[in-house]
Design a protein around this motif. Sequence first.
Motif, PDB file in Angstrom:
ATOM      1  N   VAL A 617       0.857  -1.182   0.000  1.00  0.00           N
ATOM      2  CA  VAL A 617       0.000   0.000   0.000  1.00  0.00           C
ATOM      3  C   VAL A 617       0.893   1.232   0.000  1.00  0.00           C
ATOM      4  O   VAL A 617       1.735   1.407   0.888  1.00  0.00           O
ATOM      5  N   LYS A 618       0.726   2.066  -1.022  1.00  0.00           N
ATOM      6  CA  LYS A 618       1.550   3.263  -1.174  1.00  0.00           C
ATOM      7  C   LYS A 618       0.705   4.503  -0.913  1.00  0.00           C
ATOM      8  O   LYS A 618      -0.388   4.656  -1.471  1.00  0.00           O
ATOM      9  N   THR A 619       1.214   5.395  -0.076  1.00  0.00           N
ATOM     10  CA  THR A 619       0.540   6.653   0.237  1.00  0.00           C
ATOM     11  C   THR A 619       1.320   7.788  -0.407  1.00  0.00           C
ATOM     12  O   THR A 619       2.495   7.993  -0.089  1.00  0.00           O
ATOM     13  N   SER A 620       0.671   8.513  -1.320  1.00  0.00           N
ATOM     14  CA  SER A 620       1.336   9.591  -2.064  1.00  0.00           C
ATOM     15  C   SER A 620       0.704  10.931  -1.703  1.00  0.00           C
ATOM     16  O   SER A 620      -0.525  11.059  -1.653  1.00  0.00           O
ATOM     17  N   VAL A 621       1.532  11.932  -1.474  1.00  0.00           N
ATOM     18  CA  VAL A 621       1.047  13.282  -1.178  1.00  0.00           C
ATOM     19  C   VAL A 621       0.613  13.942  -2.483  1.00  0.00           C
ATOM     20  O   VAL A 621       1.388  14.013  -3.438  1.00  0.00           O
ATOM     21  N   VAL A 622      -0.624  14.434  -2.515  1.00  0.00           N
ATOM     22  CA  VAL A 622      -1.108  15.133  -3.712  1.00  0.00           C
ATOM     23  C   VAL A 622      -1.250  16.633  -3.477  1.00  0.00           C
ATOM     24  O   VAL A 622      -1.320  17.410  -4.426  1.00  0.00           O
ATOM     25  N   SER A 623      -1.304  17.066  -2.213  1.00  0.00           N
ATOM     26  CA  SER A 623      -1.320  18.506  -1.945  1.00  0.00           C
ATOM     27  C   SER A 623      -0.865  18.767  -0.517  1.00  0.00           C
ATOM     28  O   SER A 623      -1.055  17.944   0.380  1.00  0.00           O
ATOM     29  N   LEU A 624      -0.242  19.924  -0.340  1.00  0.00           N
ATOM     30  CA  LEU A 624       0.182  20.409   0.975  1.00  0.00           C
ATOM     31  C   LEU A 624      -0.344  21.825   1.139  1.00  0.00           C
ATOM     32  O   LEU A 624      -0.165  22.670   0.252  1.00  0.00           O
ATOM     33  N   SER A 625      -0.994  22.097   2.270  1.00  0.00           N
ATOM     34  CA  SER A 625      -1.499  23.440   2.543  1.00  0.00           C
ATOM     35  C   SER A 625      -1.013  23.859   3.922  1.00  0.00           C
ATOM     36  O   SER A 625      -1.112  23.087   4.885  1.00  0.00           O
ATOM     37  N   PRO A 626      -0.482  25.077   4.054  1.00  0.00           N
ATOM     38  CA  PRO A 626      -0.037  25.548   5.377  1.00  0.00           C
ATOM     39  C   PRO A 626      -1.205  25.585   6.359  1.00  0.00           C
ATOM     40  O   PRO A 626      -2.360  25.818   5.975  1.00  0.00           O
ATOM     41  N   VAL A 627      -0.930  25.352   7.622  1.00  0.00           N
ATOM     42  CA  VAL A 627      -1.973  25.376   8.647  1.00  0.00           C
ATOM     43  C   VAL A 627      -2.242  26.818   9.051  1.00  0.00           C
ATOM     44  O   VAL A 627      -1.323  27.552   9.457  1.00  0.00           O
ATOM     45  N   ASP A 628      -3.498  27.248   8.905  1.00  0.00           N
ATOM     46  CA  ASP A 628      -3.932  28.550   9.406  1.00  0.00           C
ATOM     47  C   ASP A 628      -4.442  28.307  10.825  1.00  0.00           C
ATOM     48  O   ASP A 628      -5.550  27.810  11.020  1.00  0.00           O
ATOM     49  N   TYR A 629      -3.643  28.650  11.813  1.00  0.00           N
ATOM     50  CA  TYR A 629      -3.966  28.261  13.180  1.00  0.00           C
ATOM     51  C   TYR A 629      -5.210  28.966  13.709  1.00  0.00           C
ATOM     52  O   TYR A 629      -5.933  28.409  14.549  1.00  0.00           O
ATOM     53  N   ALA A 630      -5.489  30.166  13.239  1.00  0.00           N
ATOM     54  CA  ALA A 630      -6.706  30.862  13.672  1.00  0.00           C
ATOM     55  C   ALA A 630      -7.948  30.126  13.169  1.00  0.00           C
ATOM     56  O   ALA A 630      -8.897  29.867  13.925  1.00  0.00           O
ATOM     57  N   VAL A 631      -7.939  29.773  11.867  1.00  0.00           N
ATOM     58  CA  VAL A 631      -9.067  29.030  11.297  1.00  0.00           C
ATOM     59  C   VAL A 631      -9.172  27.651  11.933  1.00  0.00           C
ATOM     60  O   VAL A 631     -10.275  27.167  12.240  1.00  0.00           O
ATOM     61  N   GLU A 632      -8.022  27.021  12.174  1.00  0.00           N
ATOM     62  CA  GLU A 632      -8.019  25.694  12.775  1.00  0.00           C
ATOM     63  C   GLU A 632      -8.638  25.725  14.172  1.00  0.00           C
ATOM     64  O   GLU A 632      -9.410  24.842  14.551  1.00  0.00           O
ATOM     65  N   SER A 633      -8.330  26.750  14.938  1.00  0.00           N
ATOM     66  CA  SER A 633      -8.879  26.873  16.289  1.00  0.00           C
ATOM     67  C   SER A 633     -10.391  27.077  16.255  1.00  0.00           C
ATOM     68  O   SER A 633     -11.133  26.499  17.061  1.00  0.00           O
ATOM     69  N   LYS A 634     -10.856  27.915  15.315  1.00  0.00           N
ATOM     70  CA  LYS A 634     -12.300  28.128  15.191  1.00  0.00           C
ATOM     71  C   LYS A 634     -13.012  26.837  14.817  1.00  0.00           C
ATOM     72  O   LYS A 634     -14.098  26.538  15.337  1.00  0.00           O
ATOM     73  N   ASN A 635     -12.425  26.051  13.921  1.00  0.00           N
ATOM     74  CA  ASN A 635     -13.041  24.774  13.528  1.00  0.00           C
ATOM     75  C   ASN A 635     -13.105  23.808  14.700  1.00  0.00           C
ATOM     76  O   ASN A 635     -14.104  23.098  14.886  1.00  0.00           O
ATOM     77  N   LEU A 636     -12.051  23.777  15.515  1.00  0.00           N
ATOM     78  CA  LEU A 636     -12.035  22.885  16.677  1.00  0.00           C
ATOM     79  C   LEU A 636     -13.097  23.298  17.696  1.00  0.00           C
ATOM     80  O   LEU A 636     -13.817  22.445  18.248  1.00  0.00           O
ATOM     81  N   LEU A 637     -13.229  24.597  17.933  1.00  0.00           N
ATOM     82  CA  LEU A 637     -14.251  25.070  18.864  1.00  0.00           C
ATOM     83  C   LEU A 637     -15.652  24.766  18.353  1.00  0.00           C
ATOM     84  O   LEU A 637     -16.536  24.353  19.114  1.00  0.00           O
ATOM     85  N   ALA A 638     -15.849  24.977  17.032  1.00  0.00           N
ATOM     86  CA  ALA A 638     -17.170  24.711  16.448  1.00  0.00           C
ATOM     87  C   ALA A 638     -17.535  23.244  16.565  1.00  0.00           C
ATOM     88  O   ALA A 638     -18.702  22.886  16.812  1.00  0.00           O
ATOM     89  N   SER A 639     -16.545  22.356  16.400  1.00  0.00           N
ATOM     90  CA  SER A 639     -16.835  20.923  16.496  1.00  0.00           C
ATOM     91  C   SER A 639     -17.147  20.510  17.929  1.00  0.00           C
ATOM     92  O   SER A 639     -17.920  19.576  18.168  1.00  0.00           O
ATOM     93  N   LEU A 640     -16.563  21.210  18.912  1.00  0.00           N
ATOM     94  CA  LEU A 640     -16.833  20.886  20.314  1.00  0.00           C
ATOM     95  C   LEU A 640     -18.255  21.253  20.719  1.00  0.00           C
ATOM     96  O   LEU A 640     -18.884  20.564  21.532  1.00  0.00           O
ATOM     97  N   PHE A 641     -18.774  22.350  20.153  1.00  0.00           N
ATOM     98  CA  PHE A 641     -20.097  22.833  20.547  1.00  0.00           C
ATOM     99  C   PHE A 641     -21.183  22.460  19.544  1.00  0.00           C
ATOM    100  O   PHE A 641     -22.312  22.917  19.663  1.00  0.00           O
ATOM    101  N   ALA A 642     -20.847  21.634  18.539  1.00  0.00           N
ATOM    102  CA  ALA A 642     -21.848  21.247  17.529  1.00  0.00           C
ATOM    103  C   ALA A 642     -22.886  20.309  18.141  1.00  0.00           C
ATOM    104  O   ALA A 642     -22.579  19.502  18.996  1.00  0.00           O
TER     105      ALA A 642
END
Length: 642
Positions: A617-642
């Motif tokens: 089984v081969k795993t190939s990277v097809v895209s890399l995107s920098p982590v936007d920590y502000a957006v990431e934090s908002k998504n984590l909070l939204a998932s906690l209160f969903a």
Amino acid sequence: MSLTPNAVRTMFGMNASQDNPSFAPTLQVIHLKKIDNKGAGQDERWKVILSDGTHFLSGMCATQLNNLVHSGAVAQNCILRVNEFIVNTMGSGQKIVIVLGAEQAGPNPGDRIGAPTDVAKSPAAAVTPQSQAGGGSAQSMYGGAPQAGGGGNPYGRPSPGGGSGGNPYGGGGGNRYGQMGGGGVSSAPIVRTSATGQQITPIAGLNMYSNRWVIRAKVSSKSSVRNWSNARGEGSLFSAELLDSSGTDVKCTFFKEAVDKWYSFLEEGQVYTFSGGRLKVANMQYNTCKSQFEITFDQNSEIHLDEQGGPEIRESYDFVKIASLESVEPNAYVDILAVVKHVGEPTTIVSKKSGKELLKCELTVEDDSGAEVRMTMWGDTAQTAQQKFGNSPIVAFKRARVSDYGGRTLSGQNFVVQPNIPQANGLRQWWAVNGNKSQSRSLSSAIGGNRGPDPFPQRKDVSSIKSEGLGHGEKPDWLTFKATITFIKKEKQGDEGAWYTACANADDPCRNMFKATQTSDGNWHCDKCQRTHDTCVRRFIFSGTVADDTSTSWVSVFNEQAETLFNGEAKADHLYEQLINGDGRDLYDSTFMKATYTDWLIKCKVKQELVGDEQRVKTSVVSLSPVDYAVESKNLLASLFA
């Protein structure tokens, strides 16, 4: 052998077998003759005369039945069951039957059954000439009985108060083709008259054996102009889909000079009359219209804008719920009414077939069935998707193609934003109350062609590769996770760096992607384009490990993703030149060191491949995107209160 009684007279009074799908008469072929076709390269045609033992009717076999003639299934005096046919009226007024589908219905008796006569000359089928101008009442040109006060009306429509109801073709009762209540023969019209007096052929009535037709239709969709090039030359083309008031649509194509003349003239939503096009049998692999034909128009075709418009020409839909798509076969076409929940960024992919870049955009659409699915838009529609589908509109997608590529996915170009149909009101009310809070189930996993990361709710973790058994199916699996680059294998045995040598040809078919091998004279040869160049292009290729809080996995990284990983600061050719000059080792090592222990949103393709005699089984990277920590934090909070 029993033939279907009165079958020929019934056919004579029909327009096509679709008028009565249960009618499949058993008939005898009493004459079969090959037509002398002087056009070079054209398909052979066979004239046929069909008999029910009492009457006969002349006609032709469609070219798709030629194999039955060659095999002997269709022969003189054979017995056939005619499953599909159309009846065409020639310019002289003679009617002929075009047999589109038939099968052998019994052994060949060897002799003619009965003593059939020409159905056109039988009393019930006789048609008297229309009266000249200033004459008395005339018989309908379609075989209906004369009507009082009918005058010169070619459709035999009675004058007001004539007692024939609202039938525009002069018949009694509700039969749209004017069958007489007294048991007379129905005679289906093949044309109607527009408000301007022009005879109009419905799209459903088009056939290969009549080229004098005019259709009145709305341009329901129009493609962008595409350029083509092959061994016969090059040029441009565009296609459009035309819809008439019967609800039947047809695909048409314009080439070269016709593109220059008609592309700007034709506008989506406008109604036109069309004539002077060439018909051909539709290739249903690429055609989703209802008509079995396609039309090619050239610069000499006649197309005129209908100033009255076409309020009676409306799209008809057969909507299915998104949740039911799991039971729909791949490559089928469906109509979907949904809310556009998410619009991705337009991305560019390279076609494996043509090597050309294609623009696409992924939509996430949802309805009130508790499910959502990924919908792909292409070309100009993808470019403007953010404007067209922003703010969660209701959209009716017509004949979207179902795929099993990444679960269940859809693709299509025919759509109406905020359609004025009753079903849209109910969906709009549901979305206003429940939509933003809905916990819909996605039928689509990550789609390989979408180079961007998946939305936050669809992300997985590194351990999913093993725990979900990804990559073991016939098709690859796709997933997105947030992870850290923990190791990069930058050295390759027997090579000078983490790259390969690629063909220097930047055009098709290589596009600097296919491997080039150095020859004994120092040049570089490419097996793909079969050309030799004095140089090559180096492209990154290496492996490494990624990790999150659940697991670690090896991944393969290729050139575009590697350059993203290095923040665009390093090219393989540049590092190679520094290395061979003897002073680039520190630069090489530091480039890979800086990329280690960085966080990314990583999208991967997971697929089982044969390495030697072992499946891996081969795993190939097809895209890399920098982590936007502000957006990431908002998504984590939204998932906690969903």
